[in-house]
Scaffold this active site. Structure first.
Site, mmCIF file in Angstrom:
data_model
loop_
_atom_site.group_PDB
_atom_site.id
_atom_site.type_symbol
_atom_site.label_atom_id
_atom_site.label_comp_id
_atom_site.label_asym_id
_atom_site.label_seq_id
_atom_site.Cartn_x
_atom_site.Cartn_y
_atom_site.Cartn_z
ATOM 1 N N HIS A 141 0.810 -1.215 0.000
ATOM 2 C CA HIS A 141 0.000 0.000 0.000
ATOM 3 C C HIS A 141 0.847 1.271 0.000
ATOM 4 C CE1 HIS A 141 0.339 -0.172 4.525
ATOM 5 N NE2 HIS A 141 0.409 1.136 4.362
ATOM 6 N N ASP A 176 0.269 -7.731 1.586
ATOM 7 C CA ASP A 176 0.597 -6.297 1.632
ATOM 8 C C ASP A 176 2.108 -6.072 1.661
ATOM 9 O OD1 ASP A 176 0.147 -3.566 1.609
ATOM 10 O OD2 ASP A 176 -0.018 -3.414 3.782
ATOM 11 N N SER A 255 4.620 2.626 7.984
ATOM 12 C CA SER A 255 4.311 1.484 7.127
ATOM 13 C C SER A 255 5.526 1.092 6.290
ATOM 14 C CB SER A 255 3.146 1.807 6.194
ATOM 15 O OG SER A 255 1.952 1.930 6.913
#
Length: 516
Positions: A141, A176, A255
């Site tokens: 992402h 992910d 992230s």
């Protein structure tokens, strides 16, 4: 005389006080600071303390070496998506008429009528170097454009402020994860640890670039393992989740960054937070490095992920899975209920049948399908995996040789699986019936099961489902694809043969509440 008596009293008092403290200290050192059982032994859950708990303070932990090792190997990733014209689905039938018509078209639609301009988008995250020649891992992402593709420009900046353009080697939406490559040599990189060895309460550090800040290190403990929060279903129809939960502060921008042990070993890739205001609220989630390691290796070698498939179908709703497990006679509700076993799957070849409850995979206890998929994610096709299951109250173990392709689900099993989840008995309508009803396809509700999610609605038998959440369906397999991971509302639309109009029924999948 009075002064002498006063001094004598003070001396006696002081001596008594000192003596009392000394005696108490002597007696107290002979006792544990914990309450022992009646036989003088520690509870079984304190077995790791070797029979004694003195209450002495733990040795001080030094995080400086681990932080100094990790910071140079964690990078800042910045992405850019150029401004572009997108269609809003509206046509401009008045364009070119001049006057006020053209003014309104420009104001509401912009140049080009039914098109709108999406402004330039910029985002940032973190990544972890895995080799001295520039391979690094981050979250999918972080480099995604939000539509299944990747950002047009990806820039990687090291802790020494040197920047490099990066190219995407491969990505996997299910976990992910994405692998990038920069053209550089003699780079610092992180050493893999073993996430299976992590223990609850163990110290860990989160390293990344949160909230557009420079390199940031936060400390916390492992709060939980094997967590599933349903977040990967936003970008994949086959999500894999087995998160490490930590209370080390993780925020937007973290992230793709590193979760490391106090020895400096990489044990996870920070991926998600759950917070009402979008910032740190006491816990974050990281992808275990044992999954990362396998996915990264496959993406570099093959460009995609080679998954090992067990070959069973299960209900993705945790509450409904637990209900079926209990109905199968497993009292604590732990395990994965096998709804069907495709004929071409590895599980059937190993003797696993419909109605079995899988309680362990490769020695790891499992309580949900998505947790089981997390354990499978670190395994390869062709590996022999012990699977422990319960059948008719007895425990069995079978060695399953994982296959490299997903099993085929025929119409009957697909209708059965989806129907079990919805509390409906379903049947795919054939082409002749679809033509008769003037629809492209659909799924007939043959029976509404008592106590099921739709039993409290006004739905009746013979209802034909034609859309799910606004998307057309031709068969039960389509319904399964469009259903979420068990949370949120599900809206079914369709017809009743012989009646005019379209009918709509809604449910909330987690608790079965109806809204009609």
């Amino acid at each position: 005389m009075k002064w002498k008596q006063l001094l004598l009293v003070m001396a006696v008092s002081a001596t008594s006080a000192v003596g009392s403290v000394w005696v108490y200290g002597k007696l107290n050192t002979q006792k544990s600071s914990l309450v022992l059982s009646s036989d003088g032994k520690l509870p079984v859950n304190y077995a790791g303390f070797n029979g004694t708990v003195t209450g002495a303070p733990a040795d001080a932990i030094d995080f400086t070496k681990a932080a100094n090792a990790a910071v140079p190997a964690v990078v800042h990733i910045k992405t850019k998506i150029a401004a572009k014209k997108i269609s809003n689905g509206l046509s401009n039938n008045r364009g070119g008429n001049g006057g006020m018509d053209d003014f309104f078209d420009q104001f509401f639609f912009g140049p080009g009528g039914g098109n709108m301009i999406q402004p330039e988008q910029r985002a940032s995250g973190s990544g972890v170097l895995l080799s001295e020649d520039g391979y690094l891992v981050t979250n999918n992402h972080v480099i995604s454009d939000g539509r299944g593709g990747e950002a047009e420009e990806i820039t990687v900046t090291l802790s020494n402020k040197k920047s490099y353009p990066a190219k995407v080697i491969g990505k996997d939406a299910s976990t992910d994860l994405a692998v990038l490559k920069i053209d550089a040599t003699a780079l610092p990189y992180m050493v893999y640890g073993n996430s299976d060895n992590l223990k609850l309460g163990q110290w860990v550090l989160a390293v990344g670039y949160p909230l557009t800040l420079e390199t940031t290190v936060t400390a916390g403990i492992v709060s939980a393992k094997g967590r599933s929060i349903g977040i990967n279903s936003r970008q994949s129809n086959s999500p894999v989740e087995s998160f490490i939960q930590t209370d080390a502060a993780i925020n937007q921008g973290n992230s793709g960054g590193a979760l490391i042990t106090s020895e400096g070993q990489l044990v996870g890739i920070n991926s998600a937070i759950l917070a009402p205001n979008g910032t740190y609220a006491g816990y974050g989630f990281a992808i275990p490095v044992n999954i990362v390691r396998k996915v990264v290796s496959d993406l570099i070698e093959f460009g995609d992920v080679k998954r090992g498939y067990l070959g069973i179908n299960y209900n993705p709703s945790q509450s409904q899975n637990e209900s079926m497990v209990k109905q199968a006679g497993v009292k604590d509700g732990q395990g994965v209920f096998v709804q069907s076993v495709p004929a071409d799957g590895a599980a059937l070849a190993a003797g696993i049948k419909k109605g079995d409850v899988i309680i362990k995979l490769n020695g790891n206890a499992v309580s949900s399908g998505i947790e089981m998929s997390g354990h499978l994610a670190s395994l390869k096709p062709g590996e022999k995996v012990p699977v422990t299951y319960i059948r008719a109250g007895k425990e069995y173990t079978a060695n399953v040789i994982l296959k490299g392709t997903a099993s085929k689900i025929d119409d009957v099993s697909s209708a059965e699986i989806v129907g079990d989840r919805l509390g409906l008995e379903l049947e795919n309508i054939d082409a002749a019936k679809a033509k008769q009803y003037e629809i492209s396809g659909g799924v007939k509700v043959k029976k509404i099961k008592s106590g099921g999610p739709f039993s409290g609605t006004r739905m009746e038998e013979n209802f034909i489902i034609t859309t799910v959440n606004g998307r057309d369906v031709k068969n039960a397999d389509d319904i399964g694809k469009y259903m979420s991971d068990g949370s949120g509302r599900l809206k079914l639309e369709g017809i009743y043969p012989g009646y005019n109009g379209t009918y709509t029924y809604q449910i909330k999948l987690d608790d079965g509440d109806s809204d009609f």
